[in-house]
Design a protein around this motif. Structure first.
Motif, mmCIF file in Angstrom:
data_model
loop_
_atom_site.group_PDB
_atom_site.id
_atom_site.type_symbol
_atom_site.label_atom_id
_atom_site.label_comp_id
_atom_site.label_asym_id
_atom_site.label_seq_id
_atom_site.Cartn_x
_atom_site.Cartn_y
_atom_site.Cartn_z
ATOM 1 N N THR B 187 -6.419 14.829 -0.817
ATOM 2 C CA THR B 187 -4.575 14.580 -1.480
ATOM 3 C C THR B 187 -4.027 13.760 -0.167
ATOM 4 N N GLY B 188 -4.151 14.027 1.320
ATOM 5 C CA GLY B 188 -3.265 13.466 1.952
ATOM 6 C C GLY B 188 -3.648 11.706 1.891
ATOM 7 N N ALA B 189 -4.875 11.683 2.003
ATOM 8 C CA ALA B 189 -5.704 9.900 0.845
ATOM 9 C C ALA B 189 -4.544 9.514 0.276
ATOM 10 N N ALA B 190 -4.630 10.175 -1.123
ATOM 11 C CA ALA B 190 -4.160 9.715 -2.134
ATOM 12 C C ALA B 190 -3.229 9.778 -1.644
ATOM 13 N N LEU B 191 -1.740 10.394 -1.106
ATOM 14 C CA LEU B 191 -0.719 9.625 -0.695
ATOM 15 C C LEU B 191 -0.440 8.818 0.561
ATOM 16 N N GLY B 192 -1.481 8.547 1.007
ATOM 17 C CA GLY B 192 -1.152 7.630 2.299
ATOM 18 C C GLY B 192 -1.371 6.380 1.050
ATOM 19 N N VAL B 193 -2.533 6.252 0.174
ATOM 20 C CA VAL B 193 -2.661 4.777 -0.737
ATOM 21 C C VAL B 193 -1.158 4.299 -1.403
ATOM 22 N N LEU B 194 -0.928 5.471 -1.499
ATOM 23 C CA LEU B 194 0.300 5.924 -2.537
ATOM 24 C C LEU B 194 1.918 5.226 -1.782
ATOM 25 N N GLY B 195 1.783 5.339 -0.788
ATOM 26 C CA GLY B 195 3.074 5.145 0.754
ATOM 27 C C GLY B 195 2.544 3.954 0.498
ATOM 28 N N GLY B 196 1.251 3.725 0.728
ATOM 29 C CA GLY B 196 1.013 2.006 1.132
ATOM 30 C C GLY B 196 1.407 1.165 -0.191
ATOM 31 N N GLN B 197 1.729 1.831 -0.673
ATOM 32 C CA GLN B 197 1.374 0.724 -1.376
ATOM 33 C C GLN B 197 3.097 0.560 -2.234
ATOM 34 N N VAL B 198 3.913 1.514 -2.296
ATOM 35 C CA VAL B 198 5.442 1.840 -2.282
ATOM 36 C C VAL B 198 6.461 0.683 -1.218
ATOM 37 N N LEU B 199 5.852 1.538 0.146
ATOM 38 C CA LEU B 199 6.558 0.615 1.437
ATOM 39 C C LEU B 199 5.813 -0.443 1.562
ATOM 40 N N GLY B 275 0.285 -5.863 -10.353
ATOM 41 C CA GLY B 275 1.616 -6.450 -10.371
ATOM 42 C C GLY B 275 2.444 -7.063 -9.246
ATOM 43 N N ARG B 276 2.169 -5.530 -8.357
ATOM 44 C CA ARG B 276 3.268 -6.004 -7.551
ATOM 45 C C ARG B 276 2.827 -7.151 -5.969
ATOM 46 N N ASP B 277 3.266 -7.946 -5.345
ATOM 47 C CA ASP B 277 3.077 -8.629 -4.654
ATOM 48 C C ASP B 277 2.759 -8.266 -3.636
ATOM 49 N N VAL B 278 1.153 -9.213 -3.019
ATOM 50 C CA VAL B 278 0.791 -8.976 -1.680
ATOM 51 C C VAL B 278 1.363 -8.858 -0.604
ATOM 52 N N GLY B 279 1.262 -7.909 -0.126
ATOM 53 C CA GLY B 279 2.098 -8.316 1.112
ATOM 54 C C GLY B 279 3.515 -7.644 1.508
ATOM 55 N N SER B 280 4.221 -7.332 -0.075
ATOM 56 C CA SER B 280 5.330 -6.147 0.549
ATOM 57 C C SER B 280 5.133 -5.474 -0.984
ATOM 58 N N GLY B 281 5.911 -4.081 -0.196
ATOM 59 C CA GLY B 281 5.483 -2.897 -1.140
ATOM 60 C C GLY B 281 6.578 -2.722 -2.987
#
Lengths: 309, 547
Positions: B187-199, B275-281
């Motif tokens: 759960t923590g890991a999935a939250l981490g990956v999700l956070g990494g995609q958002v911010l 579909g998000r830009d690499v280097g930004s969230g």
């Protein structure tokens, strides 16, 4: 190798002086016994292939790395006394990292606030000249724009010594021209510049003296003119009619790479005084004589070639 | 390659063949990045669980009666703070109750930090671009990261199963407990990956992921304490551990819910990567700033500016927790007056004098040192992260001594620890006043501020690591509080020798406000903290800067 000691004013220390500066990272000898003096007011070019130890030397000059041996001084102040030594210098790193949440203006304000004193009017002029938008956050800046922030901050200090580590690697040609103008202005004001660069044309245009570093050792320090004189001059000779006596020109001192492109055209490389070659040519019927000094790039590649050999 | 003289051939005929399965190669690289952390977390989780279970067998198996257990299970305050106590007469059940939350929080936070590290961290450092210039898509990379992280979670879970089995607890409970710990890590890991995609920044992404995970802990506490909100327990892995009741009912239904929640988070993370830009969230943040901050004109100003936001965030989190503590004061006291056996038992488990509101507050304020210490260590780790990212090169090329800058930073963080603890004291007082528990504001503040010396010890330890062990600033920094707390609890639960107990900073804290402040102990800790920081600064001034 050859360290040219300059007789600077006895009571005014040179801008940079290193004595046997050495840095060892575990098994790697990054900088080996570097002794170098850069007098005040000089624009000094610091050259060397990748991994030669240029940035390591600069980081030691800035006190970011501790030398394994030897010492370095900035205007007579040991580099270990960072707070005093850095009152005399400004630095532009090769890879400028800024806090992503800060705007360009905030970065400049911060660097001015902790720096050796900044000329705010000149800074605003530099911001305009480098076409920097200071209201953007650092995370929105490109590599070149981050570099501009560091350049503006450095030049605006009017510090007596500018330590620049590949400062133009991210700039476009227009900005690079602006950079050269700033260097020229700095030189006119009597500032000293320590410029590490791969842009040989840039070094050739602005520097009066260069040092070449290879595998951590300083292999040459000389004025650009001396360097050219010391190095090989390319001589192209065109003859009106074949001159068999010139077949033995290769045996003359300082002559190498003799090539006959036809019986009437001869190319050779000359090192040292040209007298013997000129005497030999005097007996032939020379139509055209062309002597070309090598570019810095050729000199530099010559040193690279030695490294490969 | 083609040469100029070669006859015109079909392009690429003499190029090397395409290597098969680029995704597998990427996966292998991810495993390399995670394997050491996985092994360490697995050993700690499995080792701690096994250790507590074994010590229980040796010390007090069979000491509790059934009626006492029922009373304990029914008390809302006990349930809120420590989770539902079930099967306490079983070494496995006791271990789940006593260490389940600690191990789950540890493993979950590690999962979250690892998740942001291998996604947003790699992207921040520019390494992702290198991979994406090959035949790998961003979405593939994110899916592979999730898969490898889930593998790591499974290893941690398996370590707990093995540990509990070796300690001789029941196989069914061991399997369930390990599965739940592994699921929490995932759960923590999935939250981490999700956070990494958002911010768009690693620090912010880590903060979001860990914040959400700990919000899950708070949701569990509220759900266990307030009957009307009991559905909240189903939302967090910590609540589901209680629902599953390992070694008691051994329900597998909650595990299914956990799997479903992990799947939802993973799908969200994978979708956010599309579909998000690499280097930004997904959330880009403002590109242009408002008026420049006046703080950013001097070193002290910079230190305050850097510490400000973290202090507010930690104050909010700690404040919410202690507001709940305050609100529970009356219910807890009533229960302990009715069941003196538990007051005694809690005392042996490190919660002395629970029977008065002052004692209750004092016991919980000693917990406060753990998050505040982590805050302090985290700030020094942020300084180290700035150094590694070369952000300090420009600062240190100015007339700025390392000792001067690091000292300003430490002073700002020290002031921050006082702010965070004071907020905890105030919110406890507000909560306790709401339920008329009779805790004065001065008492609450004094009790909370008692945690400051331990937090400063963390700051000192982190500064020591900054100078001499810069790769482990966070780990060394949290050791005095988190390690010290664990040491005290284990020492008191299992009657370890007093010199061992004395190694914990918590052994030198008075139970304020139930007792007067232990001035000598507090001063001693501050002195040790200063000494650690001074030794660290000596090393920091001498060593090579990284980055």
């Amino acid at each position: 190798m050859t360290a040219i000691a300059h007789s600077a004013d006895t009571d005014s220390a040179p801008a940079v002086r290193t004595q046997g500066l050495t840095k060892r990272f575990q098994s790697t000898l990054a900088v080996d016994d570097l002794t170098l003096t850069v007098p005040r007011g000089e624009i000094f070019g610091f050259l060397g292939p990748n991994g030669a130890g240029k940035s390591t030397t600069i980081r030691m000059l800035l006190g970011l790395l501790r030398p394994t041996g030897g010492s370095a001084e900035i205007f007579g102040v040991p580099t270990t006394d960072v707070e005093r030594a850095h009152e005399h210098l400004a630095h532009v790193p090769a890879d400028v990292a800024l806090w992503p949440g800060f705007t360009g203006r905030e970065c400049l304000d911060l660097l001015a606030g902790i720096g050796p004193g900044t000329d705010i009017a000149y800074r605003d002029e530099l911001i305009a000249r480098f076409e920097l938008d200071p209201h953007k956050r650092a995370r929105a800046y490109s590599t070149g724009n981050r570099q501009k922030v560091a350049l503006v901050a450095a030049f605006a200090t009017r510090a007596p010594l500018l330590v620049l580590d590949e400062p133009t690697s991210g700039l476009d040609p227009l900005m690079e021209r602006e950079f050269r103008r700033c260097i020229t202005e700095a030189a006119e004001r009597g500032q000293t510049v320590f410029l590490s660069s791969h842009q040989l044309a840039e070094v050739e245009a602005v520097c009066s003296r260069v040092g070449i570093l290879r595998a951590g050792r300083l292999v040459e320090v000389a004025g650009l003119d001396d360097l050219r004189r010391l190095r090989r001059t390319e001589v192209v000779v065109e003859l009106a009619r074949p001159a068999p006596a010139l077949e033995r020109v290769a045996e003359l001192p300082g002559v190498a790479d003799v090539r006959w492109s036809s019986t009437l055209e001869l190319t050779l490389a000359l090192t040292g005084p040209p007298g013997p070659v000129l005497r030999a040519l005097g007996e032939a019927d020379v139509v055209r004589l062309d002597m070309r000094e090598p570019s810095l790039e050729e000199i530099f590649l010559d040193y690279y070639g030695q490294a490969a050999a | 390659m083609t040469t100029r003289t070669a006859p015109p051939a079909a392009p690429g005929t003499d190029r090397p063949a395409l290597p098969p399965h680029p995704g597998t190669t990427v996966g292998r690289g991810l495993v390399r990045q995670l394997r050491r952390g996985t092994v360490v977390v697995a050993l700690i989780s499995g080792g701690l669980a096994a250790f507590v279970a074994q010590e229980y067998e040796r010390t007090f198996s069979g000491a509790l009666g059934v009626s006492s257990l029922t009373a304990l299970a029914e008390n809302p305050a006990i349930r809120t703070l420590f989770g539902p106590p079930v099967a306490l007469d079983d070494p496995g059940g006791f271990t789940v109750w006593r260490t389940g939350t600690v191990v789950a929080v540890l493993a979950g936070i590690w999962g979250a930090l690892a998740g942001t590290r291998i996604t947003r961290g790699e992207e921040d450092a520019g390494r992702t671009e290198l991979l994406l210039s090959g035949r790998v898509r961003l979405a593939t990379l994110v899916r592979r990261s999730l898969a490898v992280l889930f593998g790591a979670g499974a290893v941690v879970g398996a370590a707990v199963v093995v540990g509990m089995l070796l300690a001789g607890t029941a196989p069914a409970g061991s399997l369930l407990f390990g599965t739940l710990i592994g699921g929490t890590t995932m759960t923590g890991a999935a939250l981490g990956v999700l956070g990494g995609q958002v911010l768009p920044e690693r620090r912010a992404a880590s903060g979001l992921a860990v914040g959400l995970l700990l919000a899950g802990l708070l949701a569990r506490m509220v759900g266990d304490g307030v009957a009307a909100l009991s559905w909240l327990r189903w939302l967090s892995p910590f609540g589901l551990i209680g629902r599953a009741a390992p070694y008691a009912e051994n329900r597998w239904g909650p595990v299914l819910v956990l799997v479903l929640e992990i799947a939802v988070l993973a799908v969200l993370a994978a979708a956010a990567a599309e579909g998000r830009d690499v280097g930004s969230g997904r959330w880009r943040g403002r590109e242009r700033g408002r008026t420049p901050s006046r703080l950013l004109r001097s070193l002290p100003g910079l230190a305050v500016h850097r510490t400000r936001r973290a202090t507010v965030t930690w104050s909010a989190g700690v404040g919410a927790y202690f507001l709940l503590i305050g609100l529970l004061a009356s219910a807890m006291l009533q229960f302990l007056r009715d069941n003196p056996v538990f007051a005694q038992m809690a005392a042996t488990a490190g919660f002395a004098r629970l029977a008065t509101v002052q004692g209750y507050a004092a016991s919980l304020f000693s917990l406060l040192a753990v998050p505040v210490g982590a805050y302090a260590a985290g700030r020094v780790a942020a300084l180290m992260a700035d150094e590694t990212a070369s952000r300090l090169t420009l600062v240190y090329s100015r007339p700025v001594g390392r000792v001067r800058w690091a000292t300003w930073e430490a002073v700002a963080v020290a002031a921050g620890t006082v702010v965070v603890t004071a907020v905890a004291g105030l919110t406890t007082w507000i909560g306790a006043t709401w339920v008329h528990a009779g805790l004065g504001p001065g008492e609450a503040l004094r009790g909370a501020l008692t945690a400051v010396p331990v937090a400063l010890l963390c700051l000192g330890a982190a500064m020591l690591a900054l100078g001499w062990l810069p790769s482990a600033v966070l780990a060394v920094g949290v050791l005095p509080a988190a390690g010290g707390y664990l040491l005290l609890v284990l020492a008191e639960s299992f009657g370890w020798p007093s010199w061992l107990r004395g190694l914990s900073p918590f052994a030198h804290l008075a139970a304020v406000p139930a007792e007067p402040v232990d001035v000598v102990g507090a001063l001693g800790m501050v002195l040790v903290a200063l000494l650690l920081a001074a030794v660290g600064l000596v090393g920091y001034a001498r060593r090579d800067l990284r980055g």
